[in-house]
Structures are given as C-alpha cells and as structure tokens.
Design a protein around this motif. Structure first.
Motif, PDB file in Angstrom:
ATOM      1  N   LEU A  70       8.804  13.173 -12.563  1.00 43.51           N
ATOM      2  CA  LEU A  70       8.431  13.891 -13.784  1.00 43.51           C
ATOM      3  C   LEU A  70       6.981  14.361 -13.792  1.00 43.51           C
ATOM      4  CD1 LEU A  70      10.139  11.459 -16.316  1.00 43.51           C
ATOM      5  CD2 LEU A  70      11.029  13.644 -15.484  1.00 43.51           C
ATOM      6  N   CYS A  71       6.146  13.837 -12.930  1.00 45.57           N
ATOM      7  CA  CYS A  71       4.700  14.071 -13.015  1.00 45.57           C
ATOM      8  C   CYS A  71       4.183  14.717 -11.722  1.00 45.57           C
ATOM      9  CB  CYS A  71       3.977  12.754 -13.282  1.00 45.57           C
ATOM     10  SG  CYS A  71       2.199  12.950 -13.446  1.00 45.57           S
ATOM     11  N   GLU A  72       3.815  15.982 -11.828  1.00 41.38           N
ATOM     12  CA  GLU A  72       3.309  16.694 -10.656  1.00 41.38           C
ATOM     13  C   GLU A  72       1.958  16.132 -10.199  1.00 41.38           C
ATOM     14  OE1 GLU A  72       3.183  20.901 -11.122  1.00 41.38           O
ATOM     15  OE2 GLU A  72       2.029  21.187  -9.297  1.00 41.38           O
ATOM     16  N   ALA A  73       1.129  15.718 -11.143  1.00 43.50           N
ATOM     17  CA  ALA A  73      -0.195  15.187 -10.793  1.00 43.50           C
ATOM     18  C   ALA A  73      -0.062  13.965  -9.888  1.00 43.50           C
ATOM     19  CB  ALA A  73      -0.977  14.836 -12.049  1.00 43.50           C
ATOM     20  N   CYS A  74       0.863  13.076 -10.204  1.00 48.48           N
ATOM     21  CA  CYS A  74       1.030  11.869  -9.393  1.00 48.48           C
ATOM     22  C   CYS A  74       1.670  12.200  -8.049  1.00 48.48           C
ATOM     23  CB  CYS A  74       1.841  10.820 -10.154  1.00 48.48           C
ATOM     24  SG  CYS A  74       0.861   9.998 -11.429  1.00 48.48           S
ATOM     25  N   ARG A  75       2.514  13.231  -8.004  1.00 49.54           N
ATOM     26  CA  ARG A  75       3.058  13.645  -6.701  1.00 49.54           C
ATOM     27  C   ARG A  75       1.926  14.150  -5.808  1.00 49.54           C
ATOM     28  NH1 ARG A  75       7.255  15.868  -9.901  1.00 49.54           N
ATOM     29  NH2 ARG A  75       6.448  17.970  -9.617  1.00 49.54           N
ATOM     30  N   ARG A  76       0.960  14.832  -6.421  1.00 54.11           N
ATOM     31  CA  ARG A  76      -0.206  15.291  -5.643  1.00 54.11           C
ATOM     32  C   ARG A  76      -1.018  14.098  -5.138  1.00 54.11           C
ATOM     33  NH1 ARG A  76      -2.257  19.822  -9.662  1.00 54.11           N
ATOM     34  NH2 ARG A  76      -0.589  21.306  -9.390  1.00 54.11           N
ATOM     35  N   VAL A  77      -1.185  13.097  -5.993  1.00 50.89           N
ATOM     36  CA  VAL A  77      -1.912  11.890  -5.576  1.00 50.89           C
ATOM     37  C   VAL A  77      -1.195  11.235  -4.400  1.00 50.89           C
ATOM     38  CG1 VAL A  77      -2.556   9.543  -6.294  1.00 50.89           C
ATOM     39  CG2 VAL A  77      -2.963  11.478  -7.820  1.00 50.89           C
ATOM     40  N   LEU A  78       0.131  11.146  -4.477  1.00 48.08           N
ATOM     41  CA  LEU A  78       0.908  10.563  -3.381  1.00 48.08           C
ATOM     42  C   LEU A  78       0.708  11.371  -2.094  1.00 48.08           C
ATOM     43  CD1 LEU A  78       2.980   8.599  -2.236  1.00 48.08           C
ATOM     44  CD2 LEU A  78       4.782  10.100  -3.132  1.00 48.08           C
ATOM     45  N   ALA A  79       0.722  12.694  -2.208  1.00 54.12           N
ATOM     46  CA  ALA A  79       0.526  13.537  -1.026  1.00 54.12           C
ATOM     47  C   ALA A  79      -0.869  13.320  -0.444  1.00 54.12           C
ATOM     48  CB  ALA A  79       0.738  15.003  -1.389  1.00 54.12           C
ATOM     49  N   GLN A  80      -1.871  13.163  -1.311  1.00 56.45           N
ATOM     50  CA  GLN A  80      -3.241  12.928  -0.837  1.00 56.45           C
ATOM     51  C   GLN A  80      -3.351  11.569  -0.154  1.00 56.45           C
ATOM     52  OE1 GLN A  80      -5.554  13.472  -4.363  1.00 56.45           O
ATOM     53  NE2 GLN A  80      -5.599  15.697  -4.152  1.00 56.45           N
ATOM     54  N   PHE A  81      -2.738  10.551  -0.732  1.00 55.05           N
ATOM     55  CA  PHE A  81      -2.755   9.225  -0.107  1.00 55.05           C
ATOM     56  C   PHE A  81      -2.101   9.285   1.274  1.00 55.05           C
ATOM     57  CE2 PHE A  81      -2.882   6.491  -4.231  1.00 55.05           C
ATOM     58  CZ  PHE A  81      -4.240   6.689  -4.305  1.00 55.05           C
ATOM     59  N   ALA A  82      -0.963   9.982   1.358  1.00 49.77           N
ATOM     60  CA  ALA A  82      -0.253  10.088   2.636  1.00 49.77           C
ATOM     61  C   ALA A  82      -1.105  10.823   3.657  1.00 49.77           C
ATOM     62  CB  ALA A  82       1.081  10.795   2.433  1.00 49.77           C
TER      63      ALA A  82
ATOM     64  N   SER B 112       0.893  -1.956   1.659  1.00 48.42           N
ATOM     65  CA  SER B 112       1.767  -3.076   2.003  1.00 48.42           C
ATOM     66  C   SER B 112       3.058  -2.648   2.701  1.00 48.42           C
ATOM     67  CB  SER B 112       2.139  -3.850   0.731  1.00 48.42           C
ATOM     68  OG  SER B 112       2.956  -3.041  -0.101  1.00 48.42           O
ATOM     69  N   GLY B 113       3.426  -1.382   2.552  1.00 47.46           N
ATOM     70  CA  GLY B 113       4.688  -0.912   3.120  1.00 47.46           C
ATOM     71  C   GLY B 113       5.891  -1.242   2.260  1.00 47.46           C
ATOM     72  N   ARG B 114       5.651  -1.809   1.078  1.00 47.96           N
ATOM     73  CA  ARG B 114       6.749  -2.142   0.172  1.00 47.96           C
ATOM     74  C   ARG B 114       7.249  -0.876  -0.505  1.00 47.96           C
ATOM     75  NH1 ARG B 114       3.847  -6.728  -3.131  1.00 47.96           N
ATOM     76  NH2 ARG B 114       2.585  -4.906  -3.331  1.00 47.96           N
ATOM     77  N   PRO B 115       8.525  -0.821  -0.837  1.00 49.57           N
ATOM     78  CA  PRO B 115       9.053   0.357  -1.522  1.00 49.57           C
ATOM     79  C   PRO B 115       8.524   0.459  -2.951  1.00 49.57           C
ATOM     80  CG  PRO B 115      10.743  -1.332  -1.353  1.00 49.57           C
ATOM     81  CD  PRO B 115       9.558  -1.830  -0.571  1.00 49.57           C
ATOM     82  N   LEU B 116       8.523   1.665  -3.470  1.00 49.61           N
ATOM     83  CA  LEU B 116       8.095   1.879  -4.852  1.00 49.61           C
ATOM     84  C   LEU B 116       9.184   1.427  -5.805  1.00 49.61           C
ATOM     85  CD1 LEU B 116       6.608   5.456  -4.463  1.00 49.61           C
ATOM     86  CD2 LEU B 116       5.336   3.328  -4.791  1.00 49.61           C
ATOM     87  N   GLY B 117       8.769   0.938  -6.951  1.00 54.82           N
ATOM     88  CA  GLY B 117       9.726   0.518  -7.961  1.00 54.82           C
ATOM     89  C   GLY B 117      10.404   1.714  -8.627  1.00 54.82           C
ATOM     90  N   MET B 118      11.499   1.441  -9.302  1.00 59.15           N
ATOM     91  CA  MET B 118      12.280   2.506  -9.927  1.00 59.15           C
ATOM     92  C   MET B 118      11.469   3.278 -10.963  1.00 59.15           C
ATOM     93  SD  MET B 118      15.807   2.235 -12.082  1.00 59.15           S
ATOM     94  CE  MET B 118      15.022   1.594 -13.548  1.00 59.15           C
ATOM     95  N   HIS B 119      10.688   2.574 -11.784  1.00 61.35           N
ATOM     96  CA  HIS B 119       9.916   3.259 -12.819  1.00 61.35           C
ATOM     97  C   HIS B 119       8.840   4.161 -12.219  1.00 61.35           C
ATOM     98  CE1 HIS B 119      11.489  -0.124 -15.369  1.00 61.35           C
ATOM     99  NE2 HIS B 119      11.854   0.943 -16.023  1.00 61.35           N
ATOM    100  N   VAL B 120       8.248   3.708 -11.118  1.00 61.81           N
ATOM    101  CA  VAL B 120       7.235   4.537 -10.456  1.00 61.81           C
ATOM    102  C   VAL B 120       7.898   5.776  -9.857  1.00 61.81           C
ATOM    103  CG1 VAL B 120       5.569   4.615  -8.550  1.00 61.81           C
ATOM    104  CG2 VAL B 120       5.717   2.587  -9.999  1.00 61.81           C
ATOM    105  N   ARG B 121       9.053   5.596  -9.214  1.00 67.90           N
ATOM    106  CA  ARG B 121       9.752   6.751  -8.627  1.00 67.90           C
ATOM    107  C   ARG B 121      10.183   7.735  -9.709  1.00 67.90           C
ATOM    108  NH1 ARG B 121      14.410   4.697  -5.965  1.00 67.90           N
ATOM    109  NH2 ARG B 121      13.932   2.630  -6.722  1.00 67.90           N
ATOM    110  N   LEU B 122      10.616   7.211 -10.847  1.00 68.59           N
ATOM    111  CA  LEU B 122      11.008   8.090 -11.950  1.00 68.59           C
ATOM    112  C   LEU B 122       9.799   8.854 -12.473  1.00 68.59           C
ATOM    113  CD1 LEU B 122      13.167   9.121 -13.843  1.00 68.59           C
ATOM    114  CD2 LEU B 122      12.794   7.112 -15.280  1.00 68.59           C
ATOM    115  N   HIS B 123       8.665   8.165 -12.597  1.00 62.91           N
ATOM    116  CA  HIS B 123       7.442   8.824 -13.036  1.00 62.91           C
ATOM    117  C   HIS B 123       7.091   9.957 -12.068  1.00 62.91           C
ATOM    118  CE1 HIS B 123       3.345   8.749 -14.974  1.00 62.91           C
ATOM    119  NE2 HIS B 123       3.094   9.429 -13.859  1.00 62.91           N
TER     120      HIS B 123
END
Ligand SMILES: [Zn+2]
Length: 75
Positions: free
Chosen positions: A34-46, A20-31
């Motif tokens: 703290l979470c390397e696994a989700c940063r990897r998921v974000l990198a894979q999505f990108a 959607s191009g919407r920004p991530l919420g604060m709780h998601v950004r905070l997660h």
C-alpha cells in the motif's frame, strides 16, 4: 488506530529483516503493498546491501607505482 505498522516501524522491520535474513511479517508486507515510500526504502536497502556485497569482491588493483604514489601522498 490502524493495525498496519507506521512507515517508521516498517523501515525498522526492513532493516532488521535484511540484516537477519528473516522473512517480513504479514503486516509489513501488507504495508509495502500500500505504501510506495516504503517500497522505495526497501529498494534502497537492497541496493545498499548489493553494493556492500560487491565491495568485498576483488576488483581492479593499483599498480605498484600507483600504490607508492598514494602511500607518499598519504604520509
Ligand atoms: Zn510506508
């Protein structure tokens, strides 16, 4: 019970935000901080989005002879 979303929830939020191009919420950004696994998921999505965007670009094309061979092969 944590106020942070689960990894599964973050993955859904990442996908929806990238679509959607919407920004991530604060709780998601905070997660993500703290979470390397989700940063990897974000990198894979990108990476997938970048690859999908590039797939639409004009690239090298086949010669007419190669197109004919491919057409005959596929029939
Ligand atoms: Zn996570």
């Amino acid at each position: 019970m944590s106020f942070l979303p689960s990894c599964r929830d973050v993955s859904k939020h990442l996908s929806a935000a990238l679509d959607s191009g919407r920004p991530l919420g604060m709780h998601v950004r905070l997660h993500l901080t703290l979470c390397e696994a989700c940063r990897r998921v974000l990198a894979q999505f990108a990476l997938i989005r970048h690859g999908a965007a590039r797939a639409g670009e004009a690239g090298p094309s086949l010669s007419d002879a190669a197109k004919g061979r491919l057409r005959r092969f596929l029939q």
